[in-house]
Motif scaffolding. Structure first.
Motif, PDB file in Angstrom:
ATOM      1  N   TRP A  26       0.836  -1.192   0.000  1.00 42.29           N
ATOM      2  CA  TRP A  26       0.000   0.000   0.000  1.00 42.29           C
ATOM      3  C   TRP A  26       0.878   1.251   0.000  1.00 42.29           C
ATOM      4  CZ3 TRP A  26       1.470   2.632   4.304  1.00 42.29           C
ATOM      5  CH2 TRP A  26       1.880   1.883   5.420  1.00 42.29           C
ATOM      6  N   ILE A  27       0.291   2.346  -0.477  1.00 47.73           N
ATOM      7  CA  ILE A  27       0.898   3.669  -0.327  1.00 47.73           C
ATOM      8  C   ILE A  27      -0.128   4.556   0.366  1.00 47.73           C
ATOM      9  CG2 ILE A  27       2.558   3.537  -2.202  1.00 47.73           C
ATOM     10  CD1 ILE A  27       0.633   4.784  -4.067  1.00 47.73           C
ATOM     11  N   LEU A  28       0.349   5.385   1.278  1.00 48.40           N
ATOM     12  CA  LEU A  28      -0.558   6.166   2.114  1.00 48.40           C
ATOM     13  C   LEU A  28      -0.102   7.618   2.166  1.00 48.40           C
ATOM     14  CD1 LEU A  28      -3.026   5.967   4.075  1.00 48.40           C
ATOM     15  CD2 LEU A  28      -1.349   5.722   5.919  1.00 48.40           C
ATOM     16  N   PRO A  29      -0.907   8.541   1.631  1.00 48.66           N
ATOM     17  CA  PRO A  29      -0.553   9.963   1.713  1.00 48.66           C
ATOM     18  C   PRO A  29      -0.916  10.534   3.081  1.00 48.66           C
ATOM     19  CG  PRO A  29      -2.617   9.706   0.525  1.00 48.66           C
ATOM     20  CD  PRO A  29      -2.137   8.313   0.852  1.00 48.66           C
ATOM     21  N   SER A  30      -0.148  11.523   3.519  1.00 47.93           N
ATOM     22  CA  SER A  30      -0.468  12.172   4.792  1.00 47.93           C
ATOM     23  C   SER A  30      -1.791  12.915   4.708  1.00 47.93           C
ATOM     24  CB  SER A  30       0.653  13.145   5.179  1.00 47.93           C
ATOM     25  OG  SER A  30       0.895  14.073   4.132  1.00 47.93           O
ATOM     26  N   SER A  31      -2.171  13.319   3.503  1.00 41.82           N
ATOM     27  CA  SER A  31      -3.465  13.944   3.261  1.00 41.82           C
ATOM     28  C   SER A  31      -3.778  13.790   1.782  1.00 41.82           C
ATOM     29  CB  SER A  31      -3.435  15.424   3.649  1.00 41.82           C
ATOM     30  OG  SER A  31      -4.681  16.042   3.380  1.00 41.82           O
ATOM     31  N   VAL A  41       2.863  16.933   0.620  1.00 42.30           N
ATOM     32  CA  VAL A  41       2.367  15.716   1.261  1.00 42.30           C
ATOM     33  C   VAL A  41       3.546  14.776   1.478  1.00 42.30           C
ATOM     34  CG1 VAL A  41       0.019  15.776   0.357  1.00 42.30           C
ATOM     35  CG2 VAL A  41       1.815  14.627  -0.955  1.00 42.30           C
ATOM     36  N   THR A  42       3.408  13.920   2.466  1.00 50.40           N
ATOM     37  CA  THR A  42       4.365  12.845   2.704  1.00 50.40           C
ATOM     38  C   THR A  42       3.687  11.525   2.360  1.00 50.40           C
ATOM     39  OG1 THR A  42       5.548  14.049   4.441  1.00 50.40           O
ATOM     40  CG2 THR A  42       5.746  11.651   4.447  1.00 50.40           C
ATOM     41  N   ILE A  43       4.403  10.666   1.655  1.00 48.88           N
ATOM     42  CA  ILE A  43       3.868   9.381   1.229  1.00 48.88           C
ATOM     43  C   ILE A  43       4.621   8.259   1.931  1.00 48.88           C
ATOM     44  CG2 ILE A  43       3.405   7.864  -0.731  1.00 48.88           C
ATOM     45  CD1 ILE A  43       1.892  10.472  -0.971  1.00 48.88           C
ATOM     46  N   ASP A  44       3.902   7.346   2.565  1.00 44.46           N
ATOM     47  CA  ASP A  44       4.481   6.124   3.112  1.00 44.46           C
ATOM     48  C   ASP A  44       4.187   4.979   2.157  1.00 44.46           C
ATOM     49  OD1 ASP A  44       5.487   7.291   5.419  1.00 44.46           O
ATOM     50  OD2 ASP A  44       3.679   6.899   6.581  1.00 44.46           O
ATOM     51  N   ALA A  45       5.104   4.022   2.051  1.00 46.18           N
ATOM     52  CA  ALA A  45       4.925   2.859   1.175  1.00 46.18           C
ATOM     53  C   ALA A  45       5.456   1.624   1.875  1.00 46.18           C
ATOM     54  CB  ALA A  45       5.662   3.074  -0.146  1.00 46.18           C
ATOM     55  N   ALA A  46       4.604   0.599   1.986  1.00 48.74           N
ATOM     56  CA  ALA A  46       5.013  -0.593   2.717  1.00 48.74           C
ATOM     57  C   ALA A  46       4.177  -1.799   2.311  1.00 48.74           C
ATOM     58  CB  ALA A  46       4.888  -0.357   4.229  1.00 48.74           C
ATOM     59  N   ILE A  47       4.637  -2.959   2.720  1.00 50.75           N
ATOM     60  CA  ILE A  47       3.878  -4.205   2.638  1.00 50.75           C
ATOM     61  C   ILE A  47       3.634  -4.638   4.075  1.00 50.75           C
ATOM     62  CG2 ILE A  47       3.900  -6.626   1.898  1.00 50.75           C
ATOM     63  CD1 ILE A  47       5.835  -5.822  -0.317  1.00 50.75           C
ATOM     64  N   LEU A  76      10.484  13.020  -6.371  1.00 49.10           N
ATOM     65  CA  LEU A  76      10.320  12.529  -5.010  1.00 49.10           C
ATOM     66  C   LEU A  76      11.408  13.188  -4.166  1.00 49.10           C
ATOM     67  CD1 LEU A  76       8.824  10.401  -6.767  1.00 49.10           C
ATOM     68  CD2 LEU A  76       9.690   8.642  -5.207  1.00 49.10           C
ATOM     69  N   GLN A  77      11.015  13.858  -3.102  1.00 47.91           N
ATOM     70  CA  GLN A  77      11.988  14.557  -2.265  1.00 47.91           C
ATOM     71  C   GLN A  77      12.110  13.887  -0.903  1.00 47.91           C
ATOM     72  OE1 GLN A  77      12.209  18.835  -2.480  1.00 47.91           O
ATOM     73  NE2 GLN A  77      10.555  18.935  -3.996  1.00 47.91           N
ATOM     74  N   ASN A  78      13.323  14.006  -0.328  1.00 46.30           N
ATOM     75  CA  ASN A  78      13.612  13.431   0.998  1.00 46.30           C
ATOM     76  C   ASN A  78      13.274  11.944   1.053  1.00 46.30           C
ATOM     77  OD1 ASN A  78      14.237  16.118   1.917  1.00 46.30           O
ATOM     78  ND2 ASN A  78      12.044  16.489   2.142  1.00 46.30           N
ATOM     79  N   ALA A  79      13.514  11.235  -0.046  1.00 44.11           N
ATOM     80  CA  ALA A  79      13.172   9.812  -0.118  1.00 44.11           C
ATOM     81  C   ALA A  79      14.114   8.978   0.741  1.00 44.11           C
ATOM     82  CB  ALA A  79      13.229   9.339  -1.570  1.00 44.11           C
ATOM     83  N   VAL A  90       6.354  15.071  -1.455  1.00 42.10           N
ATOM     84  CA  VAL A  90       6.016  15.615  -2.770  1.00 42.10           C
ATOM     85  C   VAL A  90       5.556  17.057  -2.583  1.00 42.10           C
ATOM     86  CG1 VAL A  90       4.574  15.414  -4.828  1.00 42.10           C
ATOM     87  CG2 VAL A  90       5.280  13.339  -3.600  1.00 42.10           C
ATOM     88  N   GLN A  91       6.199  17.971  -3.290  1.00 36.96           N
ATOM     89  CA  GLN A  91       5.759  19.356  -3.268  1.00 36.96           C
ATOM     90  C   GLN A  91       4.685  19.550  -4.328  1.00 36.96           C
ATOM     91  OE1 GLN A  91       8.706  22.359  -4.202  1.00 36.96           O
ATOM     92  NE2 GLN A  91       7.536  23.965  -3.150  1.00 36.96           N
ATOM     93  N   LEU A  92       3.535  20.051  -3.906  1.00 35.48           N
ATOM     94  CA  LEU A  92       2.401  20.272  -4.805  1.00 35.48           C
ATOM     95  C   LEU A  92       2.438  21.725  -5.256  1.00 35.48           C
ATOM     96  CD1 LEU A  92      -0.231  18.413  -2.595  1.00 35.48           C
ATOM     97  CD2 LEU A  92       1.337  17.424  -4.284  1.00 35.48           C
ATOM     98  N   ALA A  93       3.366  22.025  -6.159  1.00 34.07           N
ATOM     99  CA  ALA A  93       3.652  23.415  -6.515  1.00 34.07           C
ATOM    100  C   ALA A  93       2.550  24.043  -7.347  1.00 34.07           C
ATOM    101  CB  ALA A  93       4.976  23.487  -7.266  1.00 34.07           C
ATOM    102  N   LYS A  94       1.793  23.240  -8.073  1.00 39.46           N
ATOM    103  CA  LYS A  94       0.724  23.757  -8.920  1.00 39.46           C
ATOM    104  C   LYS A  94      -0.623  23.269  -8.404  1.00 39.46           C
ATOM    105  CE  LYS A  94       3.642  23.964 -13.032  1.00 39.46           C
ATOM    106  NZ  LYS A  94       3.818  23.545 -14.451  1.00 39.46           N
TER     107      LYS A  94
END
Length: 273
Positions: A26-31, A41-47, A76-79, A90-94
């Motif tokens: 799964w991948i889970l966004p902070s919002s 947003v920060t994205i987590d990714a795990a099994i 992808l930043q700060n990966a 992820v910076q949502l610049a637009k």
């Protein structure tokens, strides 16, 4: 590193709809909806065994991509990849809707060599070395998997929702960042760009450890690959489906191998009214 390999992730994706209690990627966004001048947003990714719980293995970040509202790739930043999860910003610049995704194509198979059965999993490119010369009774399953989520900054739009025409895809007639509990949503599933009729899929809410029950919701598409249904209570949900539907397993025999298997999984958020 204790990261799962790409073949291992593909195997987990392939098993998503086979066993509701199996380990799930799964991948889970902070919002999923961000209203801010400087939106991130920060994205987590795990099994994991528990959905959205950090209890098993990270997903390797190779192959992840983010598409912005204008179609451009967003870095992808700060990966980083830790022992139990991977994470990136992820910076949502637009303003608009972004898609975060991992799409993979792998090959599973078996063959006989000198009377002994060998099994492997790899890619189209690695087939030549995975199946040696002289191999007999070669059986292959080609797997296409898609894992994704959607995030909107300051407004929603539909640019990243356009299907690619490859594999299983969710084309949300109701925008994925405008799902509200108690309201009706319409989703359309496509297989290689065509309506995926009578496709079974499930929605599993997070927070299983606090409920004590899985809480899985199962639905089927109509002849047009669509379904309209009332959205459940607020929360993060994992949508999963697989094509073709798994054949019933015969006791004492290994699972039947399909020539092709296509899987889809997405994290969506149902917002309060």
């Amino acid at each position: 590193m204790n990261n799962p390999s790409k073949p291992l992730l593909a195997l987990a994706l392939a098993g998503l709809a086979l066993n509701a209690y199996a380990h799930k990627p799964w991948i889970l966004p902070s919002s999923t909806v961000v209203e801010a001048k400087d939106a991130w947003v920060t994205i987590d990714a795990a099994i994991s065994e528990g959905l959205f719980e950090i209890d098993h293995q990270p997903i390797k970040l190779d192959g992840f991509f983010v598409n912005g509202p204008d179609g451009a790739k967003v870095p992808l930043q700060n990966a980083t990849t830790g022992r139990l999860r991977s994470t990136f910003d992820v910076q949502l610049a637009k303003p608009g809707t972004y898609k975060v995704a991992l799409v993979q194509q792998t090959v599973f198979g078996s063959y006989k060599l000198n009377g002994e059965t060998k099994r492997f999993r790899g890619t189209e490119e690695s087939l030549a070395k995975d199946v040696p010369a002289g191999a007999e009774d070669v059986k292959l399953t080609r797997n296409h998997s898609r894992l994704e989520t959607f995030v909107s900054a300051n407004k929603t739009d539909d640019a990243v929702l356009k299907p690619t025409g490859v594999g299983l895809e969710l084309v949300p007639v109701t925008h994925p960042n405008d799902l509200r509990a108690g309201e009706k949503a319409t989703w359309r599933f496509l297989l290689d760009g065509k309506p995926a009729a009578n496709l079974g899929f499930s929605l599993i809410p997070g927070g299983v450890r606090y409920r004590g029950t899985l809480g899985e919701i199962r639905k089927n598409t109509d002849a047009k690959g669509e379904i309209s249904f009332e959205l459940p209570e607020p929360g993060m949900y994992l949508v999963t489906t697989i094509w073709p539907a798994p054949a019933p397993q015969v006791q004492g025999q290994p699972p039947q191998m399909q020539p092709r298997r296509v899987t889809y999984a997405a994290t969506v958020e149902v917002l309060p009214q």
